[in-house]
Design a protein around this motif. Sequence first.
Motif, short mmCIF file in Angstrom:
data_model
loop_
_atom_site.label_atom_id
_atom_site.label_comp_id
_atom_site.label_asym_id
_atom_site.label_seq_id
_atom_site.Cartn_x
_atom_site.Cartn_y
_atom_site.Cartn_z
N ASN A 1 6.12 3.90 7.85
CA ASN A 1 5.74 2.93 6.83
C ASN A 1 6.47 1.61 6.99
N ALA A 2 7.72 1.64 7.43
CA ALA A 2 8.44 0.38 7.68
C ALA A 2 7.72 -0.41 8.77
N ALA A 3 7.30 0.27 9.84
CA ALA A 3 6.57 -0.40 10.92
C ALA A 3 5.24 -0.95 10.42
N ARG A 4 4.55 -0.20 9.59
CA ARG A 4 3.27 -0.67 9.06
C ARG A 4 3.45 -1.93 8.20
N LEU A 5 4.50 -1.95 7.41
CA LEU A 5 4.76 -3.15 6.60
C LEU A 5 5.00 -4.36 7.50
N ALA A 6 5.75 -4.17 8.58
CA ALA A 6 6.03 -5.26 9.51
C ALA A 6 4.76 -5.75 10.20
N LEU A 7 3.81 -4.84 10.37
CA LEU A 7 2.54 -5.18 11.05
C LEU A 7 1.46 -5.63 10.07
N GLY A 8 1.82 -5.79 8.78
CA GLY A 8 0.87 -6.25 7.78
C GLY A 8 -0.09 -5.19 7.29
N LYS A 9 0.27 -3.91 7.45
CA LYS A 9 -0.59 -2.81 7.02
C LYS A 9 -0.04 -2.18 5.74
N GLU A 10 -0.88 -1.40 5.06
CA GLU A 10 -0.45 -0.71 3.86
C GLU A 10 0.38 0.53 4.21
N ALA A 11 1.32 0.84 3.35
CA ALA A 11 2.11 2.05 3.53
C ALA A 11 1.26 3.28 3.26
N LEU A 12 1.62 4.39 3.90
CA LEU A 12 0.86 5.63 3.80
C LEU A 12 1.57 6.66 2.93
N THR A 13 0.80 7.54 2.33
CA THR A 13 1.32 8.78 1.76
C THR A 13 0.56 9.93 2.40
N LEU A 14 1.19 11.06 2.53
CA LEU A 14 0.58 12.22 3.17
C LEU A 14 -0.12 13.09 2.14
N PRO A 15 -1.14 13.84 2.54
CA PRO A 15 -1.80 14.76 1.60
C PRO A 15 -0.79 15.75 1.03
N ASN A 16 -0.85 16.00 -0.28
CA ASN A 16 0.13 16.92 -0.88
C ASN A 16 -0.17 18.37 -0.57
N THR A 17 -1.24 18.63 0.18
CA THR A 17 -1.51 19.98 0.67
C THR A 17 -0.75 20.27 1.96
N THR A 18 -0.13 19.24 2.54
CA THR A 18 0.75 19.46 3.68
C THR A 18 2.17 19.67 3.15
N MET A 19 3.02 20.29 3.95
CA MET A 19 4.39 20.51 3.51
C MET A 19 5.12 19.18 3.37
N MET A 20 4.89 18.26 4.30
CA MET A 20 5.51 16.95 4.21
C MET A 20 5.06 16.22 2.95
N GLY A 21 3.76 16.19 2.74
CA GLY A 21 3.22 15.49 1.58
C GLY A 21 3.69 16.09 0.27
N ALA A 22 3.74 17.42 0.21
CA ALA A 22 4.18 18.10 -1.01
C ALA A 22 5.64 17.79 -1.31
N LEU A 23 6.46 17.75 -0.28
CA LEU A 23 7.89 17.50 -0.45
C LEU A 23 8.12 16.09 -1.00
N PHE A 24 7.44 15.10 -0.43
CA PHE A 24 7.67 13.72 -0.88
C PHE A 24 6.97 13.44 -2.21
N ASP A 25 5.90 14.16 -2.48
CA ASP A 25 5.29 14.07 -3.80
C ASP A 25 6.23 14.63 -4.85
N PHE A 26 6.90 15.73 -4.51
CA PHE A 26 7.83 16.35 -5.46
C PHE A 26 8.99 15.41 -5.77
N ILE A 27 9.65 14.88 -4.74
CA ILE A 27 10.86 14.09 -5.00
C ILE A 27 10.53 12.76 -5.69
N SER A 28 9.27 12.36 -5.68
CA SER A 28 8.89 11.12 -6.35
C SER A 28 8.29 11.35 -7.73
N SER A 29 8.04 12.61 -8.09
CA SER A 29 7.35 12.88 -9.36
C SER A 29 8.02 13.95 -10.22
N ALA A 30 9.12 14.52 -9.75
CA ALA A 30 9.82 15.54 -10.54
C ALA A 30 10.45 14.91 -11.79
#
Length: 436
Positions: free
Chosen positions: A359-388
Amino acid sequence: MEPIQVIGGGLAGTEAAWQIASAGVPVIFWEMRPKRFSPAHHTEHLAELVCSNSFGAMSSDRAAGLLHEELRQLNSIVISKADEHAVPAGGALAVDRGQFSQDLTETLAKHPLIDFRRGEVSAIPEGIVVLATGPLTSPDLAEDLRRFSGMEYLSFFDAASPIVVGESINRDIAFMASRYDKGEAAYLNCPMNKEQYLRFWEELRKAEQTELKDFERETAKFFEACLPIEEQAKRGEDTMRYGPVKPVGLSDSRTGERPYGVVQLRQEDKAGQLWNMVGFQTNLRWGEQKRVFQLIPGLENAEFVRLGVMHRNTFINAPQLMSASLQFKQRPTLLAAGQLIGTEGYTAASAGGWLAGTNAARLALGKEALTLPNTTMMGALFDFISSASPKHFQPMPPNFGIIPVLGEKVKSKPERYGRYRDRSLADLASWKANQL
């Protein structure tokens, strides 16, 4: 193009710096070692593994294993090197930690877009920044982050297990086996009968611990997944036998009998010269560690190359401060990853580094930051720490309990976890095709 600054050369920072450079964006990559060491680090290499050499279960129907596989699909440098430097560990992905971290250090230092700098950063820089300073962030930078966030840190205590010289282990007593004979027999097992176990338990309960400072004693909160062995002993006579000393699934092939308790040691290096006492993280005084742990059958003459240590870990209140893209809500050009944001475990730190770096690279390139699907382990983990709940937020390791439930109820746990895996990898492949 202005370079992105990545601060911290642990697993998260190493992964973040690599992903940024791989996207064609220049990086200034900061690591304070060897000019300044944290209480837990011993080398100047990137991605030093300070607690254990294990990244957790390999099987993709386990939470850690699924996270490994997701990162492989996303071209993670950390997992790639972990696979390359793997050592036998039954069903776990464990590495020769020296070769692993040295290889990552040399690989990143050679990348033409990575400006690798040794030195301490005492304040959050301007521009696009990834904070990956870990649970032992240096005091000046920690204070600047506290001022920036307007919040105090939360804290807990983490501990590392002793490492034993292989030649000093009595192989007439210790036997090689993996629990339930799963995978290669990669663990050395020190069996105890009831009398031996009870003597060990009694001495462990009485052993002298390293004293905490006053401010640490007031705020100390042990993370349950890394509870010191002496704390487990104090909870009851059989607590260890349902934890790291459990004999279930282990039988001594020489006798055909299941011991009353078993202490397992996991291979640390490819040559099998070093062995980690699995689950024996501790805060005992060093002299007490030698005295008590040498009561374990097979370790009566054990030589320790590293005794257990305990240190304070700090993490921010991520649900109040961060989004699932790992950007700070009040400053989207500031991202963070690793234990600093309340994820637990080596693989979770690497996953956070991947997303923060991407996401840092995408911001530097003028792109939007990404979030992962919360059905993936990565997406679920980052969804949890941002919404608990911010009020009760505690560090979270990867686990299937944070993933959305399946459309139908599946009673069989192995089948349910297998379906979680299949859905996760399918959703990740679709997301990758559409987003990257």
